[in-house]
Design a protein around this motif. Structure first.
Motif, short mmCIF file in Angstrom:
data_model
loop_
_atom_site.label_atom_id
_atom_site.label_comp_id
_atom_site.label_asym_id
_atom_site.label_seq_id
_atom_site.Cartn_x
_atom_site.Cartn_y
_atom_site.Cartn_z
N GLY A 174 -3.34 7.36 7.34
CA GLY A 174 -2.28 6.36 7.30
C GLY A 174 -1.62 6.21 5.96
N LEU A 175 -2.36 6.38 4.85
CA LEU A 175 -1.73 6.25 3.53
C LEU A 175 -0.85 7.46 3.21
CD1 LEU A 175 -4.45 4.64 1.22
CD2 LEU A 175 -2.56 3.55 2.47
N ALA A 176 -1.27 8.65 3.64
CA ALA A 176 -0.42 9.83 3.46
C ALA A 176 0.89 9.65 4.23
CB ALA A 176 -1.15 11.09 3.93
N ARG A 177 0.77 9.13 5.45
CA ARG A 177 1.98 8.92 6.25
C ARG A 177 2.84 7.81 5.67
NH1 ARG A 177 2.44 8.45 12.88
NH2 ARG A 177 4.72 8.54 12.93
N GLY A 223 5.83 3.18 14.81
CA GLY A 223 5.61 1.83 15.29
C GLY A 223 4.31 1.20 14.80
N LEU A 224 3.54 1.91 13.98
CA LEU A 224 2.28 1.37 13.48
C LEU A 224 2.53 0.12 12.65
CD1 LEU A 224 -0.82 2.00 13.24
CD2 LEU A 224 -0.27 3.09 11.04
N GLU A 225 1.78 -0.93 12.91
CA GLU A 225 1.96 -2.21 12.23
C GLU A 225 0.92 -2.46 11.16
OE1 GLU A 225 2.18 -5.37 15.06
OE2 GLU A 225 3.90 -4.50 16.13
N ARG A 226 -0.23 -1.78 11.24
CA ARG A 226 -1.29 -2.07 10.31
C ARG A 226 -2.12 -0.80 10.08
NH1 ARG A 226 -6.58 -4.67 10.44
NH2 ARG A 226 -6.58 -4.30 12.70
N ILE A 227 -2.49 -0.57 8.80
CA ILE A 227 -3.36 0.55 8.45
C ILE A 227 -4.74 -0.03 8.18
CG2 ILE A 227 -3.81 2.42 6.81
CD1 ILE A 227 -0.78 2.44 6.24
N ALA A 228 -5.70 0.39 8.98
CA ALA A 228 -7.07 -0.13 8.85
C ALA A 228 -8.05 1.04 8.83
CB ALA A 228 -7.38 -1.07 10.01
N ARG A 229 -9.26 0.74 8.40
CA ARG A 229 -10.29 1.78 8.40
C ARG A 229 -10.66 2.12 9.83
NH1 ARG A 229 -13.73 3.51 4.29
NH2 ARG A 229 -15.48 4.76 5.07
N SER A 230 -10.70 3.39 10.14
CA SER A 230 -11.01 3.80 11.51
C SER A 230 -12.51 3.91 11.72
CB SER A 230 -10.35 5.15 11.82
OG SER A 230 -10.76 6.13 10.89
#
Length: 430
Positions: free
Chosen positions: A174-177, A423-430
């Motif tokens: 998510g951070l790379a994106r 459309g991702l609203e939040r980046i969280a640890r998977s």
């Protein structure tokens, strides 16, 4: 590069500018005296060459007259003189090139003259706040970006160091994106709404290209050089600005506004011990650059326009920031006036630079021999150049992470970026 005629006519103006730039009285006086002495030597030599050429031309005409009068002795004497003058002229022309190069070398390391409106000062502590935007988010539990990134498992400094050493980062998931989304968002904003033309320029350039923007010869230690003698660009300003090198532009073609998203490479030679943790000061980073080429009377208005374009990026990301006018002691070498945009980082609880927007006047244009022909004028003028970060992508990532962090360590994606994030609203640890 400064105009030697201006220095000759206004030596006190240069001395004052150097004092404002931080040189002491002795240094400033020595710099002015040195460049004037080199100019005097060059001009005196050129005058002597001119007299020599006139005598050669006159003697050549006299040869014909002597031969017409059948005065062979006089003709032979004149021919010998012409031959000797030819040798002296060839040697003199080589000496003229040496004197010209010596003068150019002296001019090449003299910084640009600050505008009168630029505040005097020694360093960043003397910069002046120009305006502010937004309310800084103050969070007691705020983490810095490196703790957030490592907590998410998406920012890896150890593996980056294993690959490349210090001051490198590996981003994942998510951070790379998110970093990719930031760059695309900035490009779309500047090209779609601010009138900049997107360019994909070379990342490797020659000596003369670095020289044109003022990076060489003075700042070679800040750069990376390849084994074949090319240089990795420290910013796309270098490539974009030099696109008009050695050209004469039509007045109607100005202003030229260009933007590019490129990797940038800096040795950070003068920053040992500063910002060693995290992504703030890297050897490799991405940046969206803005460059404008304008007519001489339009550059100050263009400076304000460029600043507003960079500010709009932060406004749409919901980031608090302030704009400061850099003092004379904190300005870049080629700049006449610079605005820095400093974004608020809740994790650091401080404002940090995310963009610099500079107007350079004709300083770079003289180095590049970049000119334009004003309407209804026969002579040409040097263009004015401007450059600004629109903005540094890695630092924007830091600001978004720290500003939009949640107490559970996740990151809320700003509305402006969600279309780039599927459309991702939040980046969280998977």
């Amino acid at each position: 590069m400064l105009d030697i005629k201006w220095i000759r006519d206004e030596p006190e103006g240069l001395r004052t500018a150097l004092l404002r730039r931080g040189q002491d009285e002795a240094q400033a006086a020595a710099t002015v005296a040195d460049v004037l002495a080199r100019d005097d030597a060059r001009r005196a030599h050129l005058a002597a060459l001119h007299q020599m050429q006139e005598r050669r031309n006159a003697a050549s005409k006299e040869i014909g007259k002597a031969k017409g009068a059948r005065d062979e002795a006089r003709a032979a004497e004149l021919m010998a003189e012409v031959a000797h003058l030819k040798e002296d002229l060839q040697a003199g022309e080589a000496k003229a090139r040496e004197l010209d190069e010596a003068l150019t070398a002296a001019l090449a390391v003299i910084p640009n003259v600050p505008l009168d409106e630029v505040p005097d000062g020694r360093d960043e502590r003397d910069n002046v706040v120009y305006r502010t935007h937004g309310e800084p988010r103050r969070i007691d539990w705020a983490k810095e970006h490196f703790d957030l990134g490592e907590g998410l498992g998406l920012m890896d400094f150890e593996r980056a160091a294993k690959l490349s050493g210090a001051r490198f980062t590996v981003l994942k998931g998510g951070l790379a994106r998110l970093e990719r989304a930031l760059g695309q968002f900035m490009l779309d904003l500047h090209t779609g709404e601010h009138g900049y033309t997107e360019v994909i320029p070379p990342l490797l350039v020659r000596d003369e290209t670095m020289y044109g923007t003022g990076n060489l010869p003075k700042f070679a230690e800040d750069l990376f050089r390849t084994t074949d003698g090319r240089w990795l660009i420290p910013t796309a300003e270098v490539s974009l600005t030099n696109l008009v090198r050695e050209e004469i532009l039509d007045d109607g073609a100005l202003p030229i506004r260009m933007t590019a998203l490129t990797p940038c490479f800096r040795s950070e030679a003068g920053s040992a011990g500063r910002d060693t943790r995290g992504m703030l000061r890297q050897h490799q980073f991405d940046k969206v650059e803005l460059v404008s080429i304008t007519a001489a009377d339009k550059s100050m208005d263009e400076h304000e326009r460029m600043l507003s374009s960079a500010e709009e990026v932060l406004k749409r990301l919901g980031l608090a920031y302030r704009v400061v006018t850099l003092c004379t002691g904190d300005m870049g070498f080629a700049s006449r006036k610079t605005y820095d945009i400093e974004v608020w980082l809740p994790g650091q609880k401080a404002f940090r630079e995310i963009s610099s927007c500079s107007v350079c006047g004709d300083f770079q244009a003289r180095r590049m021999n970049a000119r334009y022909r004003p309407a209804d004028e026969k002579s040409t003028r040097f263009v004015h150049t401007l450059n600004g970060s629109g903005v540094a992508v890695g630092r924007a990532l830091i600001a978004v992470m720290e500003t939009w962090q949640n107490e559970d360590g996740s990151i809320t994606v700003p509305d402006a970026l969600r279309g780039y994030m599927g459309g991702l609203e939040r980046i969280a640890r998977s």
